[in-house]
Every structure is written in structure tokens, then in C-alpha cells.
Design an enzyme around this catalytic site. Sequence first.
Site, PDB file in Angstrom:
ATOM      1  N   LYS A   1       0.833  -1.202   0.000  1.00 45.84           N
ATOM      2  CA  LYS A   1       0.000   0.000   0.000  1.00 45.84           C
ATOM      3  C   LYS A   1       0.870   1.254   0.000  1.00 45.84           C
ATOM      4  CE  LYS A   1      -3.903  -1.897   2.674  1.00 45.84           C
ATOM      5  NZ  LYS A   1      -4.932  -1.701   1.651  1.00 45.84           N
TER       6      LYS A   1
ATOM      7  N   ARG B   1     -10.281 -11.636   2.049  1.00 43.37           N
ATOM      8  CA  ARG B   1     -11.129 -12.707   1.512  1.00 43.37           C
ATOM      9  C   ARG B   1     -10.425 -14.055   1.601  1.00 43.37           C
ATOM     10  NH1 ARG B   1     -11.371  -9.415  -4.018  1.00 43.37           N
ATOM     11  NH2 ARG B   1     -11.143  -7.799  -2.436  1.00 43.37           N
TER      12      ARG B   1
HETATM   13  N1  BES Z   1      -8.014  -3.784   4.439  1.00 38.44           N
HETATM   14  C1  BES Z   1      -8.214  -3.369   3.103  1.00 38.44           C
HETATM   15  C2  BES Z   1      -9.525  -2.602   2.911  1.00 38.44           C
HETATM   16  C3  BES Z   1      -9.653  -1.300   3.637  1.00 38.44           C
HETATM   17  C4  BES Z   1      -9.386  -0.103   2.994  1.00 38.44           C
HETATM   18  C5  BES Z   1     -10.123  -1.256   4.929  1.00 38.44           C
HETATM   19  C6  BES Z   1      -9.551   1.097   3.654  1.00 38.44           C
HETATM   20  C7  BES Z   1     -10.291  -0.053   5.589  1.00 38.44           C
HETATM   21  C8  BES Z   1     -10.003   1.126   4.948  1.00 38.44           C
HETATM   22  C9  BES Z   1      -8.243  -4.582   2.190  1.00 38.44           C
HETATM   23  O1  BES Z   1      -7.453  -5.652   2.587  1.00 38.44           O
HETATM   24  C10 BES Z   1      -7.725  -4.150   0.873  1.00 38.44           C
HETATM   25  O2  BES Z   1      -6.592  -3.790   0.798  1.00 38.44           O
HETATM   26  N2  BES Z   1      -8.569  -4.187  -0.151  1.00 38.44           N
HETATM   27  C11 BES Z   1      -8.198  -3.790  -1.436  1.00 38.44           C
HETATM   28  C12 BES Z   1      -8.695  -4.818  -2.418  1.00 38.44           C
HETATM   29  C13 BES Z   1      -8.143  -4.682  -3.810  1.00 38.44           C
HETATM   30  C14 BES Z   1      -6.659  -4.956  -3.796  1.00 38.44           C
HETATM   31  C15 BES Z   1      -8.848  -5.649  -4.708  1.00 38.44           C
HETATM   32  C16 BES Z   1      -8.826  -2.427  -1.710  1.00 38.44           C
HETATM   33  O3  BES Z   1      -9.915  -2.183  -1.232  1.00 38.44           O
HETATM   34  O4  BES Z   1      -8.186  -1.604  -2.344  1.00 38.44           O
HETATM   35 MN    MN Z   2      -5.457  -5.468   1.941  1.00 41.78          MN
END
Ligand code: BES
Ligand code: MN
Length: 496
Positions: A274, A348
Site C-alpha cells: 500500500k 477474503r
Molecule cells: N483492508 C483493506 C480494505 C480497507 C481499505 C479497509 C480502507 C479499511 C479502509 C483490504 O485488505 C484491501 O486492501 N482491499 C483492497 C482490495 C483490492 C486490492 C482488490 C482495496 O480495497 O483496495
Molecule cells: Mn489489503
Amino acid sequence: MPASLDISFVSSAPLSGGLALALKEKDGEGFAGAASLDPQSVFAKAAATAKFTGKSLSTLDLIAPQGAPVDRLVILGAGKGGDLAAHDWLRLGGTALANLKGAAEATLFLDADGLAVDGRKAADLALGMMLRNYAFDGFKTRRKDEDDKPASLRIVIVTAAAQEAEEIFRTDALPVAEGVLLARELVNLPPNILGPVEFAEKASDLARLGVEVEILTEVEMKALGMGALLGVAQGSARPPRLAVMQWKGGQEETPPLAFIGKGVVFDTGGISIKPAAGMEDMKGDMGGAAAVLGLMHVLAARKARVNAIGILGLVENMPDGNAQRPGDIVTSMSGQTIEIVNTDAEGRLVLCDALWYCKERFKPSMMINLATLTGAVLVALGNFHAGLFSNDDALAEKLLLAGQDSQERLWRLPLGKDYDKLIDSRFADMKNSGGRHAGSITAAQFLKRFVGETPWAHLDIAGTAMSSPADEINQSWASGFGVRLLDRLVRNSFEA
Ligand code: BES
Ligand code: MN
Ligand code: ZN
């Protein structure tokens, strides 16, 4: 630590100076306790002069003239008595607590004309006070005595329904407060302090309430074939855990309700790392697991007459030399294979093994999972609703109603074949991301492939578990979202 809060209920109170708070119904006669607080009607006159009508959650702060039985009176607008829902009593309690004006002790008069205060309403108000009183300040070293706030608060609530209120408070509202505050605390805790092992220990603590707790380690998860969950964990120096909790409060033969939580104690994104800005928020990526643990606490502490399972998938998503790569293919416990196209779509992967395990082992009558699963749900719904996905309209309807009652609101989003196709993979049974479009829905489609015929709902709480706007009953970063919602669901739909 937040100030310790001691709430008691009495049917009448002698007045000896200090601070009093009193409820007033909107446009109603006078205010609660007026006969003893205001023998000369000076406060009533001041309120009339200030044109204070008692509008919901408005306050009027009055310094007493000489000869009054208290030094200060805060009149609290309750709104129209007939319109007040349970949640309004929570908000009133929160507002009352916020109006202590630095006092360590206060007397709160509830029985305003028109409000028809009973034990339940009084206990709900007290619950609102407990929730508002929470602060995550244990890591601040500034000493209490340098603080302008008292270290302990004593609130005496005066109502004719005192006895009933005390009973409901002790056996019901207090357990709910503990569950919500537990969930908040876990979400607020920094990730160096709360790893998977430490989180699992918090689950083990529930044994003292009569919950049966098992903690599965890496070895056991490997033997079960949980390749999806373990793939996420393999980049972390801290080993994963699966916490399995059973509360048996119902008939022995009744199949349990099951609650499953995503517990990523920190989500760097892994190799699909990230961006730096805001990454610290990913300490809250265990908000689903925190809510499930908080709920199990509530159910056990108030001895709910249901059988319930709580399962927490506890891992850390880190990039290191052993981390999983984009392109890897893992085999889940279900036998279905998953191509990892983005290591940041890890929630997931954790949940799919937890859901499958739950379904196979416990044959629950329904499964509800909670997860801070996608950023996309924030884009869709902001901080104000969690995303609801379900393969069962009746269950979805029950959840929506519980959301209205608890004001932990849900908004249903669709599932369907077209979305499901987006996660088909060229190389495996599925891939773990369907790309940017409909990101919350494709994540839900992924989970749906692991629940079989079991009635199931997925709550995407990425927007509601943390960073939600402060309100009457919560001032902290973590909200504890899901605990009151699911407790309400259990009460409304599954307890006789
Ligand atoms: N933990 C994150 C989602 C999240 C984002 C929670 C902001 C709380 C605040 C999750 O694991 C994630 O990174 N999701 C990705 C999925 C994508 C890579 C398909 C996302 O939402 O960008
Ligand atoms: Mn994630
Ligand atoms: Zn995550």
C-alpha cells in the site's frame, strides 16, 4: 484510561449542592425533578426566558441563584416523548455524560412529564453514558492529576423505575457496553502490541464467562488444508491463529448461529504494498474480528438463550522474503484453487478458509461474516452504512431491521452471475481480485463461493469500524461497529 464511571439508580435523592441534570420533554411541562430542584421556580423562569423548549439533545446550563438546592442545573432536551426510540435514549445518555462540566459527581433526574420513563429506557440511557465515556488514552503518559478531568465519575440516576432500571442495567446494558468497548479497544490498539497471538489471548479470556475457546495454530491449520489463510500469514514473523468460540445458551440440538471476523492485525498490502499515506489506519483491519469477539462477550455476559459460534481469522499481512507473490496459486481448505493477483486482497483469503471450516464443522443455521474488506465500500457508502451482501433475503431483511434499531446502519448491495464471472481466473478456479470496478461486490462474490447453501451475510465494515465521525455515543477512532447491531439481531430474531 477513561475516567471510571459508577452509575447507580435511586427512586429519590436528597439534594446537597453540586451538579444536577434534568430531562425535559420538548414543549412539555417543566422538567424532571422540578419539584425538589426548583421550589421557587427560578430555574423554570430562566428556561422560559432563554426560550428553551427541550428540543432533542439541546442543553441549557444554569448556574444556581443563592438558596437553590443545587449549585448548577443542566436541563437536557429529550425531544417529543412519543417519538423516542431506544437509540435516542443512548444519545441522551451520551449527551448527559458530555455535560458533566468537569464535575466528579452528578445527579440525573429522568422522570420528565411525557417521557414515560421505565427501566429499559433508563438502562439504555446509562448505556449511552458508558459508551460516551470511553477514550483510548492508555498510551498517553501525561498524568491524571495534571488533567483537568476527574479520574472517576459518580452518577446517580433518579427515576421511579430505579429498581427495574438497576436490574436491566446490570444484566443487560452493562454486558453490551463491555462488548462494544472491548471491540473499540482492540481496534484502537497499535499493531505492535496486538498481534495474532495477543488477539487470540483476548478470545481465550472469554472462557471465564463460560465460552468454550479453542485456538488453532499454524500446524493445525496446515493439517486442515487452510492454504488461503496461511498464504497471507507467511510473510509475517508473527504466526497466525484461528480462534474458535462456542457459546451454548440455547437448546442442545439447535444448530448454532455463526459469526466470522476478519482479523488482519496489520495490512501492509504485502508485496502489492500500500502507499505510505494513511497506512497506519490498517491497524484497524481486524475490526471484523473485534466485533465478533465483542459480540461473543455480550452474548455470554448476558447469558443469551442462543447457541453461537464466533470464529476469528487472525493474521498479519507483511511483505518479506517469504511473503506470498502475485501469481502464486494457493489451495483453500474447500479444495478450490485461488490465483493471487493482488496480495492486498488478503481479507477474503483469510475469510474463505474460516467460512468453510465453520460450515463444515458446525453446520450452522446461518453465517454472518464481518470484515474491513474493501476501500470500495467507502467510495460507495462513506462512513454511514456498512455494505450488506447476502444469499438469503429473509436474513438480509432481519439484518436491515436490526441496523435501523441499533442505528448501526446497513445498505444492501447486489450479488449476481455477471459479477461472479469477474473473478474467474485463467490459471486457477478463481482469482483473488476482480479489479477496480464493483470492488466490494466481487469481494463478496469471492466469499460466496465458500458458503455453499448456508444462509449467509457478509458485512463490509471498512467504512464504519474506524475513522467514523464522532457522535453522541462515540468519540474514539474505533466505533465498535457490529456489536450492538448483531446483539440486536440475536434478540429480535433468534431469542424466544
Ligand atoms: N483492508 C483493506 C480494505 C480497507 C481499505 C479497509 C480502507 C479499511 C479502509 C483490504 O485488505 C484491501 O486492501 N482491499 C483492497 C482490495 C483490492 C486490492 C482488490 C482495496 O480495497 O483496495
Ligand atoms: Mn489489503
Ligand atoms: Zn485488509
